[in-house]
Scaffold this motif. Structure first.
Motif, PDB file in Angstrom:
ATOM      1  N   MET A   1       0.985  -1.149   0.099  1.00  0.00           N
ATOM      2  CA  MET A   1      -0.042   0.101   0.118  1.00  0.00           C
ATOM      3  C   MET A   1       0.875   1.185  -0.080  1.00  0.00           C
ATOM      4  O   MET A   1       0.566   2.304  -0.761  1.00  0.00           O
ATOM      5  N   CYS A   2       1.832   1.250   0.706  1.00  0.00           N
ATOM      6  CA  CYS A   2       2.783   2.431   0.890  1.00  0.00           C
ATOM      7  C   CYS A   2       3.511   2.685  -0.566  1.00  0.00           C
ATOM      8  O   CYS A   2       3.745   3.829  -0.851  1.00  0.00           O
ATOM      9  N   ARG A   3       3.980   1.551  -1.036  1.00  0.00           N
ATOM     10  CA  ARG A   3       4.348   1.680  -2.301  1.00  0.00           C
ATOM     11  C   ARG A   3       3.525   2.366  -3.462  1.00  0.00           C
ATOM     12  O   ARG A   3       3.836   3.304  -4.101  1.00  0.00           O
ATOM     13  N   ARG A   4       2.255   1.838  -3.361  1.00  0.00           N
ATOM     14  CA  ARG A   4       1.123   2.284  -4.447  1.00  0.00           C
ATOM     15  C   ARG A   4       0.914   3.830  -4.075  1.00  0.00           C
ATOM     16  O   ARG A   4       0.728   4.595  -4.958  1.00  0.00           O
ATOM     17  N   THR A   5       0.830   4.090  -2.854  1.00  0.00           N
ATOM     18  CA  THR A   5       0.364   5.710  -2.696  1.00  0.00           C
ATOM     19  C   THR A   5       1.878   6.543  -3.079  1.00  0.00           C
ATOM     20  O   THR A   5       1.339   7.503  -3.375  1.00  0.00           O
ATOM     21  N   THR A   6       2.952   6.077  -2.642  1.00  0.00           N
ATOM     22  CA  THR A   6       4.003   6.741  -3.116  1.00  0.00           C
ATOM     23  C   THR A   6       4.084   7.259  -4.735  1.00  0.00           C
ATOM     24  O   THR A   6       4.073   8.311  -5.097  1.00  0.00           O
ATOM     25  N   ARG A   7       3.886   6.002  -5.440  1.00  0.00           N
ATOM     26  CA  ARG A   7       3.804   6.180  -6.668  1.00  0.00           C
ATOM     27  C   ARG A   7       2.566   6.938  -7.229  1.00  0.00           C
ATOM     28  O   ARG A   7       3.105   7.681  -8.278  1.00  0.00           O
ATOM     29  N   GLN A   8       1.458   6.875  -6.916  1.00  0.00           N
ATOM     30  CA  GLN A   8       0.494   7.799  -7.299  1.00  0.00           C
ATOM     31  C   GLN A   8       0.442   9.134  -6.780  1.00  0.00           C
ATOM     32  O   GLN A   8      -0.182  10.001  -7.582  1.00  0.00           O
ATOM     33  N   HIS A   9       0.955   9.387  -5.610  1.00  0.00           N
ATOM     34  CA  HIS A   9       0.766  10.740  -5.140  1.00  0.00           C
ATOM     35  C   HIS A   9       2.069  11.588  -5.445  1.00  0.00           C
ATOM     36  O   HIS A   9       1.807  12.771  -5.558  1.00  0.00           O
ATOM     37  N   ALA A  22      17.454  -1.827  -3.211  1.00  0.00           N
ATOM     38  CA  ALA A  22      15.813  -2.487  -2.988  1.00  0.00           C
ATOM     39  C   ALA A  22      15.408  -2.690  -1.588  1.00  0.00           C
ATOM     40  O   ALA A  22      14.206  -2.478  -1.200  1.00  0.00           O
ATOM     41  N   VAL A  23      16.638  -3.154  -0.696  1.00  0.00           N
ATOM     42  CA  VAL A  23      16.308  -3.483   0.581  1.00  0.00           C
ATOM     43  C   VAL A  23      15.645  -2.245   1.420  1.00  0.00           C
ATOM     44  O   VAL A  23      15.027  -2.266   2.338  1.00  0.00           O
ATOM     45  N   LEU A  24      16.050  -0.884   0.831  1.00  0.00           N
ATOM     46  CA  LEU A  24      15.691   0.165   1.637  1.00  0.00           C
ATOM     47  C   LEU A  24      14.473   0.820   1.128  1.00  0.00           C
ATOM     48  O   LEU A  24      13.576   1.530   1.685  1.00  0.00           O
ATOM     49  N   ARG A  25      14.120   0.372   0.079  1.00  0.00           N
ATOM     50  CA  ARG A  25      12.775   1.070  -0.384  1.00  0.00           C
ATOM     51  C   ARG A  25      11.439   0.869   0.384  1.00  0.00           C
ATOM     52  O   ARG A  25      10.645   1.850   0.581  1.00  0.00           O
ATOM     53  N   PRO A  26      11.028  -0.154   0.979  1.00  0.00           N
ATOM     54  CA  PRO A  26      10.049  -0.344   1.760  1.00  0.00           C
ATOM     55  C   PRO A  26       9.979   0.507   2.886  1.00  0.00           C
ATOM     56  O   PRO A  26       8.941   1.252   3.282  1.00  0.00           O
ATOM     57  N   ALA A  27      10.903   0.879   3.639  1.00  0.00           N
ATOM     58  CA  ALA A  27      11.220   1.835   4.750  1.00  0.00           C
ATOM     59  C   ALA A  27      10.684   3.208   4.183  1.00  0.00           C
ATOM     60  O   ALA A  27      10.397   4.145   4.913  1.00  0.00           O
ATOM     61  N   CYS A  28      11.483   3.330   3.138  1.00  0.00           N
ATOM     62  CA  CYS A  28      11.394   4.904   2.522  1.00  0.00           C
ATOM     63  C   CYS A  28       9.894   5.111   1.965  1.00  0.00           C
ATOM     64  O   CYS A  28       9.278   6.188   2.505  1.00  0.00           O
ATOM     65  N   ALA A  83       9.501  -0.766   9.685  1.00  0.00           N
ATOM     66  CA  ALA A  83      10.836  -0.179   9.350  1.00  0.00           C
ATOM     67  C   ALA A  83      11.397   0.167  10.477  1.00  0.00           C
ATOM     68  O   ALA A  83      12.634   0.072  10.730  1.00  0.00           O
ATOM     69  N   ALA A  84      10.770   1.014  11.444  1.00  0.00           N
ATOM     70  CA  ALA A  84      11.531   1.213  12.722  1.00  0.00           C
ATOM     71  C   ALA A  84      12.073   0.092  13.607  1.00  0.00           C
ATOM     72  O   ALA A  84      13.110   0.075  13.963  1.00  0.00           O
ATOM     73  N   GLU A  85      11.424  -1.095  13.525  1.00  0.00           N
ATOM     74  CA  GLU A  85      12.101  -2.147  14.281  1.00  0.00           C
ATOM     75  C   GLU A  85      13.088  -2.837  13.529  1.00  0.00           C
ATOM     76  O   GLU A  85      14.044  -3.283  13.942  1.00  0.00           O
ATOM     77  N   ARG A  86      12.967  -2.990  12.150  1.00  0.00           N
ATOM     78  CA  ARG A  86      14.138  -3.719  11.236  1.00  0.00           C
ATOM     79  C   ARG A  86      15.295  -2.764  11.186  1.00  0.00           C
ATOM     80  O   ARG A  86      16.333  -3.298  11.284  1.00  0.00           O
ATOM     81  N   ASP A 129      15.994  13.214   7.400  1.00  0.00           N
ATOM     82  CA  ASP A 129      17.206  12.470   8.335  1.00  0.00           C
ATOM     83  C   ASP A 129      16.699  11.142   8.740  1.00  0.00           C
ATOM     84  O   ASP A 129      17.628  10.451   8.889  1.00  0.00           O
ATOM     85  N   GLN A 130      15.658  10.637   8.791  1.00  0.00           N
ATOM     86  CA  GLN A 130      15.027   9.065   8.835  1.00  0.00           C
ATOM     87  C   GLN A 130      15.784   8.428   7.627  1.00  0.00           C
ATOM     88  O   GLN A 130      16.178   7.278   7.883  1.00  0.00           O
ATOM     89  N   VAL A 131      15.595   9.097   6.431  1.00  0.00           N
ATOM     90  CA  VAL A 131      16.244   8.480   5.199  1.00  0.00           C
ATOM     91  C   VAL A 131      17.687   8.493   5.400  1.00  0.00           C
ATOM     92  O   VAL A 131      18.376   7.303   5.019  1.00  0.00           O
ATOM     93  N   ARG A 132      18.406   9.468   5.684  1.00  0.00           N
ATOM     94  CA  ARG A 132      19.889   9.162   5.812  1.00  0.00           C
ATOM     95  C   ARG A 132      20.014   8.224   7.066  1.00  0.00           C
ATOM     96  O   ARG A 132      21.236   7.675   6.736  1.00  0.00           O
ATOM     97  N   HIS A 133      19.553   8.087   8.070  1.00  0.00           N
ATOM     98  CA  HIS A 133      19.706   7.164   8.899  1.00  0.00           C
ATOM     99  C   HIS A 133      19.530   5.555   8.437  1.00  0.00           C
ATOM    100  O   HIS A 133      20.298   4.572   8.755  1.00  0.00           O
ATOM    101  N   LEU A 134      18.529   5.625   7.378  1.00  0.00           N
ATOM    102  CA  LEU A 134      18.517   4.361   6.925  1.00  0.00           C
ATOM    103  C   LEU A 134      19.906   3.791   5.991  1.00  0.00           C
ATOM    104  O   LEU A 134      20.107   2.603   6.141  1.00  0.00           O
ATOM    105  N   PHE A 135      20.263   4.905   5.298  1.00  0.00           N
ATOM    106  CA  PHE A 135      21.620   4.557   4.438  1.00  0.00           C
ATOM    107  C   PHE A 135      22.748   4.182   5.488  1.00  0.00           C
ATOM    108  O   PHE A 135      23.406   3.374   5.108  1.00  0.00           O
ATOM    109  N   GLU A 136      22.786   5.039   6.486  1.00  0.00           N
ATOM    110  CA  GLU A 136      23.892   4.549   7.312  1.00  0.00           C
ATOM    111  C   GLU A 136      23.726   3.103   8.246  1.00  0.00           C
ATOM    112  O   GLU A 136      24.691   2.486   8.175  1.00  0.00           O
TER     113      GLU A 136
END
Length: 414
Positions: A1-9, A22-28, A83-86, A129-136
């Motif tokens: 759902m989050c992927r579809r929402t992002t792509r549409q909006h 690809a492993v970071l995309r669901p969290a983003c 995403a926060a847990e993972r 900043d949350q996305v930056r933390h994902l990359f780190e």
């Protein structure tokens, strides 16, 4: 759902996530969808401002409860909790952004650029900043040099101004004008013409001025120096897409007041096609760290005061699989000593003074140490930090002017 929402909006944001591993995309997608839900709640036309603000507040409180429970019945919050847990994301940094969105429901007016920039920093920077933390966490840091922080904030300003100009017609229809009064006053008559939906020479001049500012702000090549090549490609492509969007705004003319302009498919392809090739090459050469999701906590029966107020999280799993000790309440330590090592080297690797590494390490160790042991609250007593180099320094040099080790910018830690 989050992927579809992002792509549409927001196709632009979705295109940028396709340049990430690809492993970071669901969290983003989860982060963007959550921000979008909050914005929609604050902008709903079928409710009065107080009711819209209450809906935003209720969603934010439900997120705190879901984080404590480790799951959610709401699909967007469920994705965000996962995403926060993972990825061990500290979502307490989003509390100020959510509070700002709640206040936005009552309407916004900015007397000058300073107030406008403060709003941008409060509402947008924490999400980025949350996305930056994902990359780190994945081992591909978007670490910013301290001397590039101003460039980063100005880039965010440029992105926000581009979005405001793009959505000008929709905002005007709701009675919102998110351009600082300082800018409006420089073009007499522009404000009244905009509120009436009338395209005039003053509005055209104002628009040209603002697109020029935004184009200048998003052009920050020095900002990405020292970053991982894949992260650089994401930032550079974002800047290219923003400039293409600004070109579309300039070309829109009077239609800017009736519909949102979009860059042509040709313009987008010219930006994205080479970026996809470069990003695929960069990530193919990068071994990434993929964490295993922590098992969810026991479902909470009601809102958790600790989750609502403290921002504390359960400790992350240890690589060895060891679990936190079960300490009896009457034996809980009241003082904790931490001996740090390697922070100076961390700073030198990033071209920073060694003291910056010590300061960043102190803040992180404080935040890690203040996590809950099991389900118990952290002890309120002081946290004492000792660095082995201090043992050789004269007495009196051990004091540090930064008395509160938990203060500081998130993302500046080793």
């Amino acid at each position: 759902m989050c992927r579809r929402t992002t792509r549409q909006h927001d196709p632009g944001i979705y295109a940028l996530t396709q340049l990430m591993p690809a492993v970071l995309r669901p969290a983003c997608w989860a982060l963007w969808a959550a921000a979008n839900v909050l914005d929609d709640l604050a902008d709903e036309r079928d409710a009065k401002p107080a009711e819209r603000a209450a809906r935003v507040e209720a969603w934010a409180r439900a997120l705190q409860h879901d984080l404590a429970a480790g799951t959610s019945t709401d699909p967007v919050r469920h994705a965000l909790v996962d995403a926060a847990e993972r990825w061990c994301l500290d979502l307490s940094g989003l509390q100020s952004a959510m509070a700002g969105t709640r206040d936005d429901a009552h309407g916004l007016r900015f007397p000058d650029w300073a107030a406008w920039r403060a709003w941008c920093n409060e509402g947008l920077v924490p999400w980025v900043d949350q996305v930056r933390h994902l990359f780190e966490q994945a081992g591909a840091p978007m670490t910013l040099r301290l001397d590039r922080q101003a460039d980063y904030e100005r880039f965010i300003d440029g992105a926000q101004l581009t979005d405001i100009l793009t959505d000008l017609s929709a905002d005007l229809a709701q009675g919102h004008l998110l351009i600082p009064q300082e800018a409006l006053d420089s073009f007499p008559g522009a404000e009244s013409d905009l509120t009436r939906g009338h395209w005039s020479p003053a509005v055209a001049a104002l628009t040209a001025k603002l697109t020029g500012l935004a184009r200048q702000w998003v052009t920050r090549p020095a900002m990405t120096r020292g970053m991982h090549p894949g992260a650089v490609i994401v930032f550079d492509t974002a800047a290219d897409l923003l400039r293409a969007q600004l070109d579309a705004i300039d070309a829109a003319g009077p239609t800017l007041l009736t519909r949102a302009p979009r860059p042509s498919a040709v313009a987008r392809t010219r930006v994205l096609a080479p970026a996809r090739l470069r990003s695929a090459m960069a990530w193919s050469l990068t071994p990434l760290t993929v964490p295993v999701r922590r098992p969810p906590a026991v479902a909470a029966r009601g809102p958790s005061p600790a989750a609502d107020d403290s921002g504390l999280q359960p400790p992350p799993p240890h690589p060895s699989g060891a679990r936190p000790p079960q300490i009896a309440a009457d034996r809980m330590p009241s003082h904790v000593a931490v001996i740090m090592d390697g922070n100076g080297r961390w700073a030198e690797e990033r071209g920073l003074p060694r003291r910056e590494g010590h300061s960043a390490g102190r803040r992180r160790r404080a935040r890690d140490g203040l996590r809950r042991p099991g389900d118990r609250p952290a002890p309120p007593d002081p946290l004492h930090v000792l660095h082995r180099e201090l043992e050789t320094r004269p007495r009196g040099n051990h004091n540090d002017p930064e008395r509160d080790p938990t203060r500081g910018r998130r993302g500046d830690h080793p």
